[in-house]
Design an enzyme around this catalytic site. Structure first.
Site, PDB file in Angstrom:
ATOM      1  N   HIS A 376      40.801 104.915  56.453  1.00  9.38           N
ATOM      2  CA  HIS A 376      40.170 106.072  55.798  1.00  9.38           C
ATOM      3  C   HIS A 376      40.233 106.059  54.280  1.00  9.38           C
ATOM      4  CE1 HIS A 376      38.988 108.835  59.069  1.00  9.38           C
ATOM      5  NE2 HIS A 376      39.943 108.227  59.758  1.00  9.38           N
ATOM      6  N   LYS A 567      36.398 120.781  47.945  1.00 12.18           N
ATOM      7  CA  LYS A 567      37.093 119.676  48.610  1.00 12.18           C
ATOM      8  C   LYS A 567      38.519 119.667  48.081  1.00 12.18           C
ATOM      9  CE  LYS A 567      33.833 116.984  46.950  1.00 12.18           C
ATOM     10  NZ  LYS A 567      33.345 116.131  48.038  1.00 12.18           N
ATOM     11  N   ARG A 568      39.383 118.807  48.635  1.00  8.31           N
ATOM     12  CA  ARG A 568      40.736 118.715  48.103  1.00  8.31           C
ATOM     13  C   ARG A 568      40.694 118.400  46.605  1.00  8.31           C
ATOM     14  NH1 ARG A 568      45.357 119.138  51.640  1.00  8.31           N
ATOM     15  NH2 ARG A 568      46.467 118.532  49.771  1.00  8.31           N
ATOM     16  N   LYS A 573      38.290 112.683  42.922  1.00  5.76           N
ATOM     17  CA  LYS A 573      37.130 113.509  43.286  1.00  5.76           C
ATOM     18  C   LYS A 573      36.476 114.140  42.048  1.00  5.76           C
ATOM     19  CE  LYS A 573      38.942 114.444  47.945  1.00  5.76           C
ATOM     20  NZ  LYS A 573      37.892 113.989  48.870  1.00  5.76           N
ATOM     21  N   THR A 675      32.478 113.924  54.188  1.00  9.11           N
ATOM     22  CA  THR A 675      31.682 114.561  55.245  1.00  9.11           C
ATOM     23  C   THR A 675      31.141 115.908  54.768  1.00  9.11           C
ATOM     24  OG1 THR A 675      33.792 115.296  56.172  1.00  9.11           O
ATOM     25  CG2 THR A 675      32.708 113.442  57.265  1.00  9.11           C
ATOM     26  N   LYS A 679      27.447 118.016  55.402  1.00 11.75           N
ATOM     27  CA  LYS A 679      27.332 119.430  55.795  1.00 11.75           C
ATOM     28  C   LYS A 679      26.383 120.159  54.848  1.00 11.75           C
ATOM     29  CE  LYS A 679      31.944 118.974  57.583  1.00 11.75           C
ATOM     30  NZ  LYS A 679      33.355 118.881  57.205  1.00 11.75           N
TER      31      LYS A 679
END
Length: 842
Positions: A376, A567-568, A573, A675, A679
């Site tokens: 992952h 998101k986290r 990110k 993901t 969405k």
């Protein structure tokens, strides 16, 4: 409150949300009142919304149980190959509405609750999220369970029933503060304890060499108590099982080993054993080598493998139980969700060798053919590397087996590459530099018959960089399985307006075959459809704006562009890049307040790991910028910034349908898949993003011109790494970047403490692994393109429709079909198990 259904709507009997039917509604009302009575609430006037929620949950559960029993009977009799999905995380969210949808009860329940004078949304809000995951990895596991049941696979999810899930995030004075998530305090109507299947798990002890081979003795025992949660497929009467283990101390814990005399202390010490399933580790993409975490990983694996072997040996009545393990890989497929359950490999070997007395070569062949491993992440700090010293103390027999696996593996490499010591060192399961460590990813690769990444770009990076030596050794072992999302939760449940609109346009089959959405391409220029899609989005925005205004002291303009980054919180990110853009927009408005500006509401949300200092500073910077922007009268309604507190599955279900612009801006080569990006795309948001993770495939499916792609590609990042990244050069070259950084550095956003963001700015200038400045200019220019298109609502909506039409690939049904046929050796089926109301065929 929901408006009553018209007769015409009721006659529309078949619906993606189920049949209404007078009998259904009457039966549900009867069940509801019965369960309300069971909760000892005799007088409806004193019942609380929670009482009503539990009554409804138990009523819906009644409709599950018969199907659940029938499904398990069917598997017992048909004896198909079973699939076991092992994961330390299952981020399930809420269960009630998902169950109503998958059983086709949603419309009937809505009508029943309306007739009872209650508000369905209020009841749904009473349910606690089952937050047994951190982010993407745990939510993926949940989507996969939904798809496996919908595709009729005999599949089981196995994990830990954490007493405390992912922490609740509070924002106090702009800082993240963590609170324990006591999600079970009111009870959980969806689980069933199964004490009859309780199993022992061993720790510590030593290995004794006996005539019959090695024996693991003098161990400490912890009991694993299973709790089962039903997983219904979509409208197919299949109900699979998620089994989560809870740690229990045996009754003689600390009493049998030594005569303590301190009985009270011995009973109190039971907590030490039961702490194993107490709390989820809150790290995403970060390895924390704590003993308790290794205990959790082995606990779930040891209990699960005993259960799997019990089920393998049990065959239907009149047929002798299996005693030979020759057919084990033909009947059992085990998928390891990242390396967290990697101890399953030496544990299965231990069972085969020490308990079942199978020879090494046969045991190893069976083990490898049983396991498959999903990687992952490529971030080095996330890879699990357990100290040998710790493993020797906690699991001495397993360490022996790992050494033996490694020896055979290194012998094979030495034969293929004589005298290549570097190859031996880099491919070993045991890392020798510094203190000795077990590389769990290497153990998974060597012990599995298939290894996959979770998006094409990620799988290529694994093959050509991270595990290059392994893929050269066994190229056929490495595959790609691009992640997906379940359209049941992420469209039907969270966006009923859009789901119904699509059903009216192309029929209902898309719910099971998301590829059907490509038919929407025929409607891209249909003025009525464009208007309807736009209206659904606007309705969702108005609803979410009302929610925000209730929760935050900010006036929201629903006509503004909802620009969302949830998101986290992690440096890779790049929430910081977004933050720099917010400050840039603020500066432009201040410099020229009368210039035309496309209004934006920027929404950022996500949790930072409690020990991740930089991530917490990022949250503080965003909240500090929001304080300045939201209270500046010159800015007014042109720009608002909200940090969304306690982002979780149930909040994602609210924000995603209301989003115009989805931010997917990680440095190319760092996000394995993502993901959330899928969405947002399915729910009619446009994407601004880098060519990273599944964004690459989204651009392939929809056409790159229909996404806002910017910034460095993987090759550009690699090139920059070679020549060196010079942040200061960008700072000097780009005036707007310089202005923004000078404001942060000078304390413009932290006047009481000008040095507050020093760690953050130092990082950006001196050791930013994720190269925020390098993509700043391209990002700001790309955001200008976004604003320009948003000014033309018809063209914007046309692009939205093209995006929705291209999301078919990103259904988790497609992902699971690929795993089933290419990894697990099982076939999905459309077979519909007869409902409990119909007699079984004998």
């Amino acid at each position: 409150m929901a408006t009553p259904l018209t007769d015409q709507e009721k006659r529309k009997q078949i619906s993606i949300r189920g049949i209404v039917g007078v009998e259904n509604v009457a039966e549900l009302k009867k069940g509801f009142n019965r369960h309300l009575h069971f909760t000892l609430v005799k007088d409806r006037n004193i019942a609380t919304p929670r009482d009503y929620y539990f009554a409804l949950a138990h009523t819906v559960r009644d409709h599950l149980v018969g199907r659940w029993i029938r499904t398990q009977q069917f598997y017992y009799e048909a004896d198909p190959k079973r699939v076991y999905y092992l994961s330390l995380e299952f981020y399930m969210g809420r269960t009630l509405q998902n169950t109503m949808i998958n059983l086709g009860l949603q419309n009937a329940c809505d009508e029943a609750i309306y007739q009872l004078g209650l508000d369905m949304e209020e009841l749904e809000e009473m349910e606690e999220d089952a937050g047994l995951g951190n982010g993407g990895l745990g939510r993926l596991a949940a989507c996969f369970l939904d798809s496996m049941a919908t595709l009729g696979l005999a599949a089981y999810g196995y994990g830990i029933r954490y007493e405390y899930g992912i922490f609740n995030q509070k924002i106090r004075d702009g800082w993240q503060v963590e609170e324990a998530d006591d999600w079970l305090r009111h009870g959980n109507p969806w689980e069933k304890a199964r004490p009859e299947y309780m199993l022992p798990v061993h720790f510590y002890g030593r290995v004794e060499e006996t005539r019959d081979g090695p024996k693991w003795v003098d161990t400490q025992v912890v009991l694993a108590m299973p709790y089962d949660t039903p997983i219904p497929g979509y409208m197919n009467n299949t109900v699979n099982t998620m089994r989560l283990w809870s740690a229990r101390a045996p009754n003689d814990f600390n009493l049998k080993d030594f005569n303590v005399g301190d009985y009270i202390q011995a009973v109190l010490d039971r907590n030490l054993a039961e702490n194993i399933s107490r709390v989820l580790y809150p790290n995403d993409n970060f390895f924390e080598g704590k003993e308790l975490r290794l205990k959790q990983e082995y606990f779930v694996v040891a209990a699960t493998l005993q259960d799997i072997i019990r089920r393998f040996k049990t065959t239907k009545k009149g047929v002798p139980g299996r005693t030979s393990f020759k057919s084990f890989p033909d009947k059992v497929a085990i998928q390891l969700n990242d390396t967290h359950p990697a101890m399953a490999i030496p544990e299965l070997m231990r069972i085969f060798l020490d308990i079942e007395k199978i020879d090494w070569d046969t045991a190893w062949d069976l083990t490898r053919r049983t396991f498959a491993y999903t990687n992952h992440t490529v971030l080095p700090e996330a890879l699990e590397r357990w100290p040998v010293q710790l493993m020797e103390k906690l699991l001495p027999r397993h360490l022996q087996i790992i050494y033996q696996i490694n020896q055979a593996h290194l012998d094979k490499i030495a034969a293929l590459y004589p005298n290549d010591m570097d190859k031996l060192r880099t491919m070993s399961l045991i890392e020798e530099d510094g203190s000795k460590r077990v590389n769990m990813a290497h153990l998974c690769i060597v012990g599995s018959h298939a290894v996959n990444g979770v998006a094409e770009i990620h799988s290529n990076i694994i093959k050509t960089q991270v595990f290059r030596n392994f893929s050269e050794l066994e190229p056929n072992k490495f595959q790609n399985k691009t992640n997906g999302i379940t359209p049941r939760r992420w469209l039907l449940l969270c966006n009923p307006g859009l789901a119904e609109l699509i059903a009216e346009a192309i029929g209902e089959d898309y719910v099971r075959d998301l590829g059907e959405l490509r038919m929407l391409n025929d409607l891209v220029n249909d003025a009525t459809f464009i208007r309807d899609v736009s209206k659904v989005k606007q309705d969702n925005k108005v609803k979410f704006a009302q929610y925000l205004e209730k929760e935050y002291p900010v006036k929201i303009n629903p006509a503004s562009m909802f620009d969302v980054h949830v998101k986290r919180i992690h440096e890779y990110k790049r929430q910081l890049l977004n933050c720099l853009h917010i400050i840039t927009m603020y500066n432009r408005i201040k410099m020229n307040p009368t210039a035309p500006f496309v209004p934006r509401t920027v929404i950022i949300g996500g949790k930072a790991a409690p020990g991740y200092h930089m991530a917490k500073m990022i949250i503080k910077l965003i909240t500090s910028v929001a304080d300045v922007v939201n209270n500046d009268p010159v800015v007014g309604s042109k720009l608002k910034v909200i940090f969304l507190e306690n982002y979780r599955v149930s909040l994602a279900e609210k924000v995603i349908p209301a989003t115009d612009l989805s931010e997917q801006i990680s440095t190319a080569g760092t996000e394995a898949s993502g993901t959330g990006n899928m969405k947002f795309m399915l729910n009619g948001a446009l994407t601004i993003g880098t060519m990273d993770g599944a964004n690459v495939e989204m651009a392939e499916e929809a056409g790159e011109e229909n996404l806002f792609i910017f910034g460095m590609r993987v090759e550009d990042v690699a090139e920059m790494d070679k020549k060196g990244y010079d942040a200061m050069a960008y700072y000097k070259k780009i005036p707007e970047l310089k202005q923004v950084m000078d404001q942060i550095t000078s304390g413009f956003f932290s006047p009481k403490n000008p040095e507050l963001f020093k760690d953050l700015t130092e990082m950006l200038f001196k050791h930013d692994r994720f190269k925020v400045f390098a993509d700043f200019e391209a990002y700001v220019k790309c955001q200008e393109k976004v604003s320009k298109l948003y000014k033309n609502p018809v063209e914007w909506t046309k692009m939205v429709i093209k995006n929705i039409a291209a999301t078919g690939k990103f259904s988790s049904d497609r992902t699971i079909k690929e795993y089933a046929t290419e990894v697990w050796g099982v076939e999905p089926t459309n077979l519909k198990i007869p409902p409990p109301s119909e007699p079984r065929e004998i």
